[in-house]
Motif scaffolding. Structure first.
Motif, mmCIF file in Angstrom:
data_model
loop_
_atom_site.group_PDB
_atom_site.id
_atom_site.type_symbol
_atom_site.label_atom_id
_atom_site.label_comp_id
_atom_site.label_asym_id
_atom_site.label_seq_id
_atom_site.Cartn_x
_atom_site.Cartn_y
_atom_site.Cartn_z
ATOM 1 N N TYR A 145 1.034 -0.728 -0.104
ATOM 2 C CA TYR A 145 0.173 -0.140 0.077
ATOM 3 C C TYR A 145 0.613 1.454 -0.260
ATOM 4 O O TYR A 145 0.783 2.049 -0.240
ATOM 5 N N LEU A 146 2.384 1.631 0.762
ATOM 6 C CA LEU A 146 2.899 2.604 1.145
ATOM 7 C C LEU A 146 3.327 2.764 -0.811
ATOM 8 O O LEU A 146 3.974 3.912 -0.634
ATOM 9 N N PHE A 147 3.408 1.604 -0.979
ATOM 10 C CA PHE A 147 4.181 1.744 -2.596
ATOM 11 C C PHE A 147 2.909 3.052 -3.633
ATOM 12 O O PHE A 147 3.130 2.599 -4.926
ATOM 13 N N GLN A 159 10.084 7.536 -3.392
ATOM 14 C CA GLN A 159 9.599 8.272 -4.760
ATOM 15 C C GLN A 159 11.598 7.794 -5.366
ATOM 16 O O GLN A 159 11.203 8.206 -7.075
ATOM 17 N N SER A 160 12.676 8.379 -5.040
ATOM 18 C CA SER A 160 13.728 8.351 -4.877
ATOM 19 C C SER A 160 14.441 6.594 -5.306
ATOM 20 O O SER A 160 15.193 6.586 -6.726
ATOM 21 N N PHE A 161 13.482 6.348 -4.526
ATOM 22 C CA PHE A 161 13.480 4.049 -5.555
ATOM 23 C C PHE A 161 12.385 4.630 -6.179
ATOM 24 O O PHE A 161 12.992 2.751 -7.518
#
Length: 465
Positions: free
Chosen positions: A319-321, A329-331
């Protein structure tokens, strides 16, 4: 009087349900009649639940153009699931007293008529009247849609008691077909035709379901003349049963949270209109539909608690994605493709969070009370049915409120953190149920608490509170 029961590898986790066939009229139904009734019930669910999700892809934008903010739209959308919650226990009481087919016919007929009225709401220019009328219509849709929901689950469970998880998964797949096709179909009808036809065509389709129900559905007896308030009180005061119902609701909260705010987000950041938002929800639901029958088949044969715990470990992380969360967001950079992949993964995991709940609720009652009367099955089924719209109601309402104070990314990130907290509570719940069940499983069968091996719960070994 013929009684059937089943002993399988799952009997140490779910109760062995005894069904008196003659009492339910199953002897008079051929396999063809049962299958036809099962199909009609699923179609009725798709039609009624599709009306719940139908406006979600275009109504926020339509209302914004009318000067109505997202909070009000969220309230309009939430009216249907809220009524589902209220009416589900009432529907269980109705099943104890009245004909299941008669209840189905009245419900589908009413839903068709009020949806027909909804199609003309776009001609109302006064926003106050428009909001009042659309909310009232959604309330009526929710009331009778909730009755259809409970009838479908109860009739299915009565006709196929030995495959409860599988048939539940199939019925839930029908609901998810409605969730997928509702917003997508609504967006197509709205963008290519008009507000009028976006509701008029579904109203006609539900009318056809009414005709099919009248001609082809069998009247399956789910009555219990011995039903009492004591049974209801026993269920609602059981913390473990109610938590299992709540967790199913929470999973639906997560599933429905991003529905009202997805279209504005994709339009603003990806320059994608309501059709892309509908595609996102379609992909989300395809994940559910694909995994549901397979997982339901496994839950009928192995420990459903394992599936529940697995979802607790995986769903919050996924869910966090969705956004993704700012620190992720850097990944993983936000993009339409990223959004589609994450929503598909959430859909694939969702059945593990919801579907075991019905089996577990029945299991807990049977373990504690050594019996599972028909009225209890009806009421627990109604609670399970109510958990879905309750979660949907909370989800769409919270998203509308949070949209006023934070961005889409921040909103779904906060809900990801809440999901982590819920998972901790779920692990505590699973540990407590395990502790109770280890006292009633025969000593030589304690390994069955962990493995899917044949075992039975002794009828004499009932948990004493």
């Amino acid at each position: 009087m013929e009684v059937i029961s089943r002993t399988s590898s799952s009997d140490s986790y779910q109760s062995t349900v005894y069904v008196t066939l003659a009492d339910h009229g199953i002897h008079t139904l051929s396999f063809k009649s049962k299958v036809l009734t099962f199909i009609i019930m699923n179609i009725a669910l798709i039609a009624s639940y599709g009306l719940f999700t139908l406006p979600s892809s275009f109504l926020p934008i339509y209302n914004l153009d009318r000067g109505i903010d997202l909070t009000v739209t969220g309230t309009i959308l939430a009216a249907v699931p809220l009524c589902y919650v209220v009416v589900c226990p009432v529907a269980a009481w109705m099943l104890n007293k009245w004909s299941s087919k008669g209840i189905l016919l009245v419900s589908t007929g009413t839903v068709s008529m009020v949806t027909l009225v909804f199609s003309f709401m776009g001609f109302i220019t006064n926003n106050a009247i428009y909001i009042t009328m659309t909310t009232l219509i959604r309330i009526v849709q929710g009331f009778f849609g909730g009755i259809i929901d409970v009838v479908a689950f109860a009739v299915t469970g009565t006709m196929f008691p030995n495959n409860r998880a599988l048939t539940t998964a199939i019925v839930e797949s029908s609901l998810n077909v409605a969730i997928a096709t509702g917003p997508f179909s609504g967006a197509i009808l709205y963008e290519n035709l008009s507000f009028l036809w976006a509701f008029l065509i579904p109203a006609i389709l539900v009318g056809l379901v009414f005709v099919a129900s009248f001609i082809g559905a069998s009247d399956v007896n789910c009555k219990d003349d011995t039903a009492s308030r004591d049974s209801v009180k026993t269920v609602v005061t059981d913390i473990l049963i109610m938590f299992a119902a709540w967790h199913s609701a929470f999973a639906q909260l997560l599933l429905n949270f991003y529905i009202p705010i997805l279209a504005p987000y994709t339009q603003e950041f990806f320059s994608k209109g309501p059709i892309f938002a509908g595609i996102c929800l379609l992909v989300n639901t395809i994940g559910i539909i694909v995994s549901s029958p397979f997982l339901g088949y496994l839950m009928d044969r192995y420990n459903p608690y394992v599936f529940l715990v697995a979802s607790a470990l995986s769903l919050p992380v996924t869910y966090l994605f969705i956004g993704p969360a700012p620190y992720l967001q850097s990944f993983v950079a936000p993009s339409p493709d990223q959004l589609l992949v994450v929503l598909a993964l959430i859909g694939f995991q969702m059945p593990m969070a919801c579907y075991p709940s019905l089996i577990i609720m029945l299991d807990i009652f049977k373990v504690k009370h050594c019996s599972l009367p028909q009225d209890v099955q009806n009421f627990i089924t109604s609670l399970y049915c109510a958990s879905f719209p309750l979660g949907a109601c909370l989800g769409v309402f919270l998203s509308g409120v949070m949209a006023k104070y934070m961005s889409f990314v921040d909103s779904v990130t906060v809900m990801g953190y809440v999901a982590i907290l819920e998972s901790v509570l779920l692990l505590i719940f699973a540990a407590r149920v395990w502790w109770i069940k280890r006292d009633v499983i025969n000593p030589g069968e304690k390994k069955a608490l962990f493995k899917g091996e044949n075992s039975t719960t002794s009828s004499a070994a009932c948990y004493q509170q």
